[in-house]
Scaffold this motif. Structure first.
Motif, short mmCIF file in Angstrom:
data_model
loop_
_atom_site.label_atom_id
_atom_site.label_comp_id
_atom_site.label_asym_id
_atom_site.label_seq_id
_atom_site.Cartn_x
_atom_site.Cartn_y
_atom_site.Cartn_z
N UNK A 10 48.74 -16.88 -57.66
CA UNK A 10 47.54 -17.43 -58.30
C UNK A 10 46.72 -18.12 -57.23
N UNK A 11 45.52 -18.51 -57.60
CA UNK A 11 44.63 -19.14 -56.64
C UNK A 11 44.43 -20.60 -57.00
N UNK A 12 44.12 -21.39 -55.99
CA UNK A 12 43.80 -22.80 -56.21
C UNK A 12 42.29 -22.95 -56.36
N UNK A 13 41.88 -23.84 -57.23
CA UNK A 13 40.44 -24.07 -57.37
C UNK A 13 40.16 -25.57 -57.38
N UNK A 14 38.93 -25.89 -57.06
CA UNK A 14 38.50 -27.28 -56.99
C UNK A 14 38.43 -27.87 -58.40
#
Length: 447
Positions: A10-14
């Motif tokens: 998965x991706x990290x987001x702000x």
């Protein structure tokens, strides 16, 4: 790439950023420690100005996946003030070195905060009612004339605006000759340890006027001093076991059942040095800046200047895992020594399931390592990528030759921007990263 959270890609987001955007950063506003409480509902930061700021997870955001990373200011208080030691003619900074939460026992929250010399136990509690209708005082709080009181009233509790109070319940002082670098709450929840450069003390939460000295490495002649204590931590579920690390890159595990003074360790963890890679800087970069037990208590993680190592408590001769954080800096050690960056103390942390670890680097980069897939990622905490729910792009550093489009040259890294303090939510993929005077909160991206 995996957000380094146990094999799930998965991706990290702000999510959020706290703190002023000013170009000129006041020294007092620089964040010096970050810590989630045991449930992850509260997030505390301490700064060089002696303040503690507590953020609370928004109740209405808990069930909205996109807003899980929303924290708002819950309480702010001045924990420590600057002091002066007249005997030694030394100024004692107000900077908060460490914050540690105690497990919650009732509606109030308790935390320990420390500067270089004094540890304080704070109670953070809520008040939404106040007593009215006193017999001896009028509504403004002034004393009434007792001769005019003709009847007795029963005071009643009236609702009022929610008020969060922080009050110091204990002050543990005068026990450390040198600067405190660590505090750690024991798993019995009754005692905690505090460590300075040469000694470790064991305290009882209820007793402020004395502590037990459990480690003392001070030599009779200070000229014979060869190493100092850099960090110490209690085992998460064995209240008799603790570890401490040294500036020589070694870790000692001690058992308090063996002796009252734990100068003789139970286990000694050290990785033999490769003679071919020895240099003038070897001793400096091998100094351990942080040590953390895994939540399971089976492993511990240590951070030195260039790497993170994971040790199995049953194997002392070498770590089971080694992750290079910024190996590209090895060629820059000379200039890092000249600008004192080589002495920076980076911390490290585990995720809630012990499957991933996180630590900081320079240029506001921070690194994550997935222990299952052995994947790693470099992310950046910056205002440029701080649009709501913006996905964080993986960053790469080029070490020479041709630089690819998305890469940043090792020569253009900003060594004044550094991520020393990070924290991972104990139950969710939510992280807090301190970058100078800003606190960034990131979460995994829900598609």
């Amino acid at each position: 790439m995996a957000g380094a959270a146990g094999g799930n890609d998965f991706q990290w987001c702000f999510s959020q950023v706290k703190g002023a955007i000013d170009e000129e950063v006041a020294e007092a506003d620089i964040i010096s420690t970050v810590e989630f409480n045991h449930s992850g509902e509260l997030l505390a930061t301490g700064d060089k100005g002696g303040r503690v700021v507590i953020f609370q997870h928004e109740e209405e955001c808990k069930n909205r996946l996109q807003l899980r990373g929303d924290y708002n200011v819950y309480s702010t208080f001045q924990s420590h003030e600057p002091e002066f030691d007249y005997l030694k003619s030394l100024e004692i900074e107000e900077k908060i070195n460490k914050i540690r939460w105690l497990p919650q026992q009732n509606s109030a929250h308790f935390l320990l905060s420390t500067n270089d010399k004094t540890i304080k136990l704070w109670k953070i509690s809520e008040r939404d009612k106040r007593a009215e209708g006193y017999n001896l005082k009028d509504e403004s709080g002034r004393l009434r004339d007792p001769f005019r009181i003709t009847s007795l009233r029963v005071p009643v509790l009236m609702p009022m605006d929610l008020m969060v109070e922080a009050s110091p319940r204990r002050v543990f002082a005068n026990a450390h000759t040198y600067h405190i670098n660590s505090i750690s709450v024991n798993s019995d929840h009754e005692t905690y340890l505090s460590a300075d450069d040469l000694r470790i003390n064991l305290w009882h939460m209820e007793i402020t006027d004395r502590s037990f000295n459990i480690v003392d490495i001070k030599p009779a002649n200070m000229e014979e001093l060869t190493e100092v204590i850099t960090a110490a931590e209690c085992h998460p579920n064995q209240c008799n076991v603790f570890v401490y690390s040294s500036s020589k890159g070694t870790i000692r595990l001690c058992d308090m059942r063996a002796a009252a003074l734990c100068d003789r360790h139970t286990k000694f963890f050290e990785e033999p040095e490769d003679p071919s890679s020895r240099s003038f800087f070897s001793e400096i970069i091998s100094s351990i800046s942080d040590v953390k037990f895994s939540h399971s208590g089976r492993y511990m993680m240590t951070r030195d200047y260039l790497s993170v190592k994971v040790w199995d408590l049953n194997m002392e001769n070498r770590p089971v895992e080694t992750y290079q954080v910024h190996e590209y800096l090895r060629s820059k050690l000379c200039s890092l020594y000249e600008n004192d960056c080589i002495f920076d103390k980076f911390e490290c942390c585990w995720n809630g399931s012990d499957s991933a670890i996180m630590t900081g680097s320079y240029n506001n980069f921070f690194r994550m390592f997935d222990r299952n897939t052995r994947k790693d990622i470099t992310l950046e905490a910056s205002r440029e990528s701080s649009k709501p729910r913006a996905t964080l792009k993986s960053r790469k550093v080029s070490t020479g030759g041709k630089r690819k489009k998305d890469e940043i040259s090792v020569d253009s890294l900003d060594f004044n921007k550094k991520i020393l303090h990070t924290a991972w939510h104990p139950k969710e993929n939510l992280i807090a990263v301190a970058a100078t005077n800003n606190l960034y909160i990131f979460q995994d991206k829900i598609n």
